[in-house]
Design an enzyme around this catalytic site. Sequence first.
Site, PDB file in Angstrom:
ATOM      1  CG  ASP A 196     -14.016   1.322   3.513  1.00 21.42           C
ATOM      2  OD1 ASP A 196     -15.062   1.052   4.135  1.00 21.42           O
ATOM      3  OD2 ASP A 196     -12.906   1.391   4.065  1.00 21.42           O
TER       4      ASP A 196
ATOM      5  CD  GLU B 160      -7.373   3.771   0.994  1.00 20.18           C
ATOM      6  OE1 GLU B 160      -7.323   4.348   2.100  1.00 20.18           O
ATOM      7  OE2 GLU B 160      -6.566   2.903   0.633  1.00 20.18           O
TER       8      GLU B 160
ATOM      9  CG  HIS C 216     -10.004   0.360   2.070  1.00 17.92           C
ATOM     10  ND1 HIS C 216     -10.573   1.211   3.003  1.00 17.92           N
ATOM     11  CD2 HIS C 216      -8.670   0.551   2.145  1.00 17.92           C
ATOM     12  CE1 HIS C 216      -9.611   1.897   3.600  1.00 17.92           C
ATOM     13  NE2 HIS C 216      -8.452   1.522   3.111  1.00 17.92           N
TER      14      HIS C 216
ATOM     15  CG  ASP D  62      -1.945   1.095   1.208  1.00 16.47           C
ATOM     16  OD1 ASP D  62      -1.930   1.927   0.275  1.00 16.47           O
ATOM     17  OD2 ASP D  62      -2.791   1.125   2.116  1.00 16.47           O
TER      18      ASP D  62
ATOM     19  CG  HIS E 252      -1.764   5.506   2.744  1.00 16.41           C
ATOM     20  ND1 HIS E 252      -2.162   6.440   3.665  1.00 16.41           N
ATOM     21  CD2 HIS E 252      -2.432   4.374   3.080  1.00 16.41           C
ATOM     22  CE1 HIS E 252      -3.019   5.907   4.520  1.00 16.41           C
ATOM     23  NE2 HIS E 252      -3.203   4.645   4.174  1.00 16.41           N
TER      24      HIS E 252
ATOM     25  CD  GLU F 282      -4.708  -0.439  -0.758  1.00 16.26           C
ATOM     26  OE1 GLU F 282      -5.366   0.325  -0.012  1.00 16.26           O
ATOM     27  OE2 GLU F 282      -4.495  -1.636  -0.463  1.00 16.26           O
TER      28      GLU F 282
END
Length: 405
Positions: A280, A257, A307, A205, A207, A231
């Site tokens: 999510d 997400e 997510h 991830d 971010h 991700e």
Amino acid sequence: MRRNGDGGGEGVTSGTPASDGGEAGDRIGRIEWFPVRPRWLFVRVETVQGAVGWGEATLEGHAEAVAGALDAARDRLIGHDPARIEDAWQLLHRLGFYRGGPVLLSAIAGIDQALWDIKARKLGVPLYQLLGGRVRDRIPVYAWIGGDRPADVAEAARQRRAQGFTAVKMNGTEALGWLDGIGGIDSIARRLSEVRETGIDVGVDFHGRVHRPLARTVLRAIEPLGPLFAEEIVLGDNPEVVAQLAGFTSVPLALGERLYSRWDFRPFFERGAIDIAQPDLAHAGGISECRRIAAMAEAYDVALAPHCPVGPIALAACLHLAAATPNFVIQEMSLGIHYNGPSEDLTTLIRNPELFRIAAGGVAVPEGAGLGIEVDEHAVRAMARDPHRWRNPAWRGPDGELREW
């Protein structure tokens, strides 16, 4: 602000439809919400005849804003037929004039999950039965290792293997500048290699911390190590950039997400930009909307991996969606995630923690009525008396500039 929806028995009901006739014309009588640690927002819906459903509207760092949206939603839904879930979803999404976005769709998500929970409990069936029945017998899951300042990830991976996980996710990088040096990129590959050497599968991830000038270099560095996915290698603000990266690398790109509806996902599907969609269920309109996103993803041969680094109610909703979704691949769960603490982990506020028991890299399909989760309402109400005010940290570079968290 009404912290937990006090006084939820009255409200404006313009647009309330006639009952479908189920349960002798039952109606929504109360909607409450509870900010509980570490950073969650639970929603409780009760009907006039006493049926109760739970949902989760967690939007990390923005609980107060979602609570305000829930307050407005309450005005719309008191007196509404709880069986008319799609009508309630459309009512909240369309009749406020302004649509979409994380705050509104998170509020809708919490209510939507609770209404599905009520309907399935009234029928005495697990919720996935209302989605067409299950297409799998077990649900693969993964856990987090490493925090926002990754270190000792190999040992964390070994601990997760001992818990029964066969896959994990790690943060790929700390705060990163637009053109940070190659040393930082080398450390990403080194940490990933250490985790892979433990024999566990790993997703990485980022971010959204990597920017376009470095994204190809980062992907080239991790590609030989065979991660499950990368991700948010860049932010999802620009589908064209993500699509360009997808054409550059063989690493599966995952994202979602920070996308909140089928309309947000559509440009990524149309451009072939992502391989794994990650809506999510606490952010993206709940079970109803994420079911539609999953079906749209399937039409583009895109996998689904929801997510869920949040609470137990959202995770239970994810498990039911996973059970009934053919293009589902793996589910994130927050057991022992670094945001939690020993007194406020995934199973702290529920009475049936066995629901999330891990074995051979997966969990069983929930078989209890509704969401199958039994919320400890007394503990939730007690914790919500001292609501959290969780905020993510603000990261800055050496010259004082803000960086993505």
